[in-house]
Design a protein around this motif. Structure first.
Motif, PDB file in Angstrom:
ATOM      1  N   MET A  31      -8.955  -2.577  10.823  1.00  0.00           N
ATOM      2  CA  MET A  31      -8.838  -3.837   9.658  1.00  0.00           C
ATOM      3  C   MET A  31      -9.152  -4.744  10.835  1.00  0.00           C
ATOM      4  O   MET A  31      -8.173  -4.716  11.817  1.00  0.00           O
ATOM      5  CB  MET A  31      -7.601  -3.614   8.890  1.00  0.00           C
ATOM      6  CG  MET A  31      -7.498  -5.050   8.362  1.00  0.00           C
ATOM      7  SD  MET A  31      -9.216  -4.579   6.315  1.00  0.00           S
ATOM      8  CE  MET A  31      -7.968  -3.918   5.316  1.00  0.00           C
ATOM      9  N   VAL A  82       0.687  -1.708   0.084  1.00  0.00           N
ATOM     10  CA  VAL A  82      -0.205  -0.125   0.285  1.00  0.00           C
ATOM     11  C   VAL A  82       1.008   0.987  -0.430  1.00  0.00           C
ATOM     12  O   VAL A  82       1.877   0.867   0.926  1.00  0.00           O
ATOM     13  CB  VAL A  82      -0.954   0.213   1.327  1.00  0.00           C
ATOM     14  CG1 VAL A  82      -1.959   1.218   1.153  1.00  0.00           C
ATOM     15  CG2 VAL A  82      -1.940  -1.474   1.019  1.00  0.00           C
ATOM     16  N   MET A 130      -2.898  -5.173   4.677  1.00  0.00           N
ATOM     17  CA  MET A 130      -4.082  -5.820   5.785  1.00  0.00           C
ATOM     18  C   MET A 130      -4.594  -6.817   5.226  1.00  0.00           C
ATOM     19  O   MET A 130      -5.745  -5.994   4.600  1.00  0.00           O
ATOM     20  CB  MET A 130      -4.026  -5.239   7.330  1.00  0.00           C
ATOM     21  CG  MET A 130      -2.276  -4.456   7.459  1.00  0.00           C
ATOM     22  SD  MET A 130      -3.215  -3.551   9.379  1.00  0.00           S
ATOM     23  CE  MET A 130      -4.015  -1.801   7.817  1.00  0.00           C
ATOM     24  N   VAL A 160      -3.867   0.412  -2.933  1.00  0.00           N
ATOM     25  CA  VAL A 160      -3.358  -0.639  -2.692  1.00  0.00           C
ATOM     26  C   VAL A 160      -2.785  -1.428  -4.107  1.00  0.00           C
ATOM     27  O   VAL A 160      -3.996  -1.878  -5.221  1.00  0.00           O
ATOM     28  CB  VAL A 160      -4.532  -1.540  -1.974  1.00  0.00           C
ATOM     29  CG1 VAL A 160      -4.287  -2.734  -2.079  1.00  0.00           C
ATOM     30  CG2 VAL A 160      -5.215  -0.638  -1.123  1.00  0.00           C
ATOM     31  N   VAL A 174      -5.910   0.994  10.445  1.00  0.00           N
ATOM     32  CA  VAL A 174      -6.082   1.542   8.641  1.00  0.00           C
ATOM     33  C   VAL A 174      -5.474   3.188   8.384  1.00  0.00           C
ATOM     34  O   VAL A 174      -5.152   3.527   8.381  1.00  0.00           O
ATOM     35  CB  VAL A 174      -7.070   1.069   7.966  1.00  0.00           C
ATOM     36  CG1 VAL A 174      -6.857   1.143   6.444  1.00  0.00           C
ATOM     37  CG2 VAL A 174      -7.133  -0.627   8.044  1.00  0.00           C
ATOM     38  N   GLU A 175      -6.396   3.641   9.218  1.00  0.00           N
ATOM     39  CA  GLU A 175      -6.210   5.405   9.448  1.00  0.00           C
ATOM     40  C   GLU A 175      -6.615   5.466  10.478  1.00  0.00           C
ATOM     41  O   GLU A 175      -7.740   5.246  11.253  1.00  0.00           O
ATOM     42  CB  GLU A 175      -6.595   5.641   8.207  1.00  0.00           C
ATOM     43  CG  GLU A 175      -8.217   5.634   7.906  1.00  0.00           C
ATOM     44  CD  GLU A 175      -8.681   6.452   7.140  1.00  0.00           C
ATOM     45  OE1 GLU A 175      -8.260   6.965   6.333  1.00  0.00           O
ATOM     46  OE2 GLU A 175      -9.677   6.208   6.319  1.00  0.00           O
TER      47      GLU A 175
HETATM   48  P1  AMP Z   1      -7.334   5.241   4.397  1.00  0.00           P
HETATM   49  O1  AMP Z   1      -7.471   6.692   3.186  1.00  0.00           O
HETATM   50  O2  AMP Z   1      -6.358   5.314   4.723  1.00  0.00           O
HETATM   51  O3  AMP Z   1      -8.220   4.869   4.322  1.00  0.00           O
HETATM   52  O4  AMP Z   1      -7.361   4.308   2.834  1.00  0.00           O
HETATM   53  C1  AMP Z   1      -8.461   3.789   1.720  1.00  0.00           C
HETATM   54  C2  AMP Z   1      -8.870   2.466   1.622  1.00  0.00           C
HETATM   55  O5  AMP Z   1      -7.599   1.885   1.855  1.00  0.00           O
HETATM   56  C3  AMP Z   1      -8.879   1.693   3.117  1.00  0.00           C
HETATM   57  O6  AMP Z   1     -10.553   1.765   3.534  1.00  0.00           O
HETATM   58  C4  AMP Z   1      -8.086   0.426   3.321  1.00  0.00           C
HETATM   59  O7  AMP Z   1      -9.492  -0.057   1.930  1.00  0.00           O
HETATM   60  C5  AMP Z   1      -7.479   0.458   2.126  1.00  0.00           C
HETATM   61  N1  AMP Z   1      -6.086   0.594   2.806  1.00  0.00           N
HETATM   62  C6  AMP Z   1      -5.454   1.530   3.365  1.00  0.00           C
HETATM   63  N2  AMP Z   1      -4.666   0.610   4.024  1.00  0.00           N
HETATM   64  C7  AMP Z   1      -4.164  -0.383   4.171  1.00  0.00           C
HETATM   65  C8  AMP Z   1      -3.188  -1.979   4.726  1.00  0.00           C
HETATM   66  N3  AMP Z   1      -2.814  -1.174   5.451  1.00  0.00           N
HETATM   67  N4  AMP Z   1      -3.789  -3.019   3.721  1.00  0.00           N
HETATM   68  C9  AMP Z   1      -5.192  -3.182   3.259  1.00  0.00           C
HETATM   69  N5  AMP Z   1      -5.831  -2.726   2.653  1.00  0.00           N
HETATM   70  C10 AMP Z   1      -5.451  -0.779   3.342  1.00  0.00           C
END
Ligand code: AMP
Ligand code: GLY
Length: 430
Positions: free
Chosen positions: A281, A145, A196, A159, A291-292
């Motif tokens: 996650m 990612v 993840m 991703v 994740v965030e």
């Molecule tokens: P974020 O803006 O960081 O929420 O990322 C947007 C989307 O990307 C998330 O809702 C996840 O579906 C996917 N995502 C972000 N980081 C990861 C990670 N490390 N592993 C798997 N999916 C991720």
């Protein structure tokens, strides 16, 4: 009492709708609002954008409480400005909002405080980032990612299913910046992180700097097409509660993620006040990882959460801004709330504007149509953004809430409308 909601999406329409139900609230202002807030006589929609103009307005109109919906004004310091003028506002300061506005800050913070999240590294140098991708993917062969550091309206995450995709994302984020990311001080940076596995859920709490009140859990659907396929969007629908957040997962999320974050922020001199949103996650063993972080309510999560909130939102936010959230216990509707987003033609790449919207169903206790990208021109509603409406319903099961929301969706008319018929599918037993 007069209150002010800052923002223009479905989340802000839902906040305004809920605040208007409070017996202590006499008038709800929304700035800049949308076609839905402008056409509803219970709100006053004011065309203000800048933090200074909003603070001047709050002072002149003697607004008792302001609540901020979106991340951009928070990252711009609207809370700091209001507080410096003695105005009551609910949201994080600019420094605390870095939990969302800087992925690099958030990752370092999680590392410092032992908060479970994906392994990652942050780079300003492209060659080092490319080498890290090669080493990581070489070891696991798994997806990886790549995230831009800075606000990106939900588009700053790739991703990558192949190393080539990851390399292309790094090159774009560190130089061309075709995603239009708003960089933080120090310029372009990328976070490269481990992919993840698991199921995502939105875990949102209110913080007053020290105390925490948890909101109902929810899950959104970020992909444009049914079956969770196609490009990412801001969210095509959501439902609450999220059954993947079992009592065990809930306890772990509080102990391992929320409390260490709240205590960590206080210790680092950036006490967190506002809605704190941990994107979780959850793996097959029920272990949540972060994740965030977002420093606001999710959208469309807010619509489904607020539909189920029975307690008075104004009272809740007064406690949150007094530092007395320890005195609060929330009441929830036990039913399921489910919201289906109706998006404009061309969303998410290039949403078309200006389509006439007609035949909106009237709101009932079980069905509400929250507006997002709509505008009122000469008394008529038109589309004006990617996500146009969020049709939100309550039902005794996910299936019943989904049916009721979709009945509402099918009544609405505008050219090119796109929506998903499968919102909530992960929680529907077949
Ligand atoms: P974020 O803006 O960081 O929420 O990322 C947007 C989307 O990307 C998330 O809702 C996840 O579906 C996917 N995502 C972000 N980081 C990861 C990670 N490390 N592993 C798997 N999916 C991720
Ligand atoms: N629906 C996801 C978000 O608001 O960030």
């Amino acid at each position: 009492m007069k209150v002010l909601v800052i923002g223009s999406g479905g989340r802000e329409h839902a906040l305004a709708w809920k605040l208007a139900q409070s017996e202590r609230v006499q008038r709800v202002y929304v700035a800049p609002g949308n076609g839905g807030t402008a056409s509803d006589p219970q709100f006053v929609t004011v065309p203000l954008h800048s933090p200074e103009a909003l603070a001047d307005f709050a002072q002149t109109e003697k607004i008792v409480l302001t609540v901020v919906g979106p991340e951009a004004p928070l990252a711009a310091g609207v809370v700091d400005l209001f507080r410096s003028r003695g105005l009551r506002i609910f949201g994080p300061t600019k420094a605390a909002a870095e939990l969302e506005s800087s992925k690099a800050y958030a990752k370092d913070f999680m590392q410092r405080h032992g908060i479970p999240t994906a392994r990652s590294a942050t780079f300003t140098d492209a060659a080092a980032a490319h080498a890290y991708v090669d080493a990581e993917v070489g070891a696991t062969g798994a997806p990886i990612v790549v995230k831009a550091d800075g606000l990106a309206a939900g588009k700053g995450v790739v991703v990558a299913m192949t190393p080539d995709e990851a390399h292309a994302a790094i090159t774009d984020m560190l130089s061309a910046n075709t995603l239009g990311v708003q960089h933080n001080a120090g310029g372009a940076r990328v976070v490269v992180e481990e992919f993840m596995q698991g199921e995502e859920a939105s875990f949102i709490v209110l913080c007053d700097g020290g105390n925490v009140v948890t909101l109902a859990t929810s899950q959104d659907h970020k992909r444009i097409f049914e079956g969770d396929t196609g490009p990412n969007t801001g969210g095509m629908g959501a439902y609450s509660p999220a059954p993947v957040v079992t009592p065990n997962v809930h306890a772990k999320a509080m102990q391992e993620i929320i409390w260490p974050t709240v205590h960590g922020m206080a210790r680092e001199g950036r006490p967190f006040t506002g809605f704190l949103y941990a994107g979780l996650m959850i793996d097959g063993q029920g272990q949540p990882r972060t994740v965030e972080f977002n420093c606001r309510l999710g959208d469309p999560e807010a619509e489904v959460i607020l539909m189920r909130l029975k307690s008075d939102l104004f009272e809740l936010l007064m406690h949150a801004t007094d530092g007395t959230l320890d005195k609060v216990e929330l009441q929830w509707d036990r039913r399921i709330a489910l919201g289906v987003v109706m998006a404009a033609a061309g969303y998410p790449a290039a949403p078309r504007k200006g389509d006439a919207i007609t035949a909106l169903p009237a709101g009932t206790p079980e069905l509400q149509v929250f507006h997002a990208g709509t505008t009122l021109q000469d008394g008529r509603l038109h589309t004006s953004g990617g996500r146009v409406l969020c049709v939100t319903a309550l039902g005794d099961s996910v299936k019943l809430a989904q049916q009721r929301a979709l009945e509402g969706v099918r009544q609405v008319q505008f050219d090119g409308a796109q929506w998903r018929n499968d919102i909530g599918h992960r929680a529907i037993k077949h």
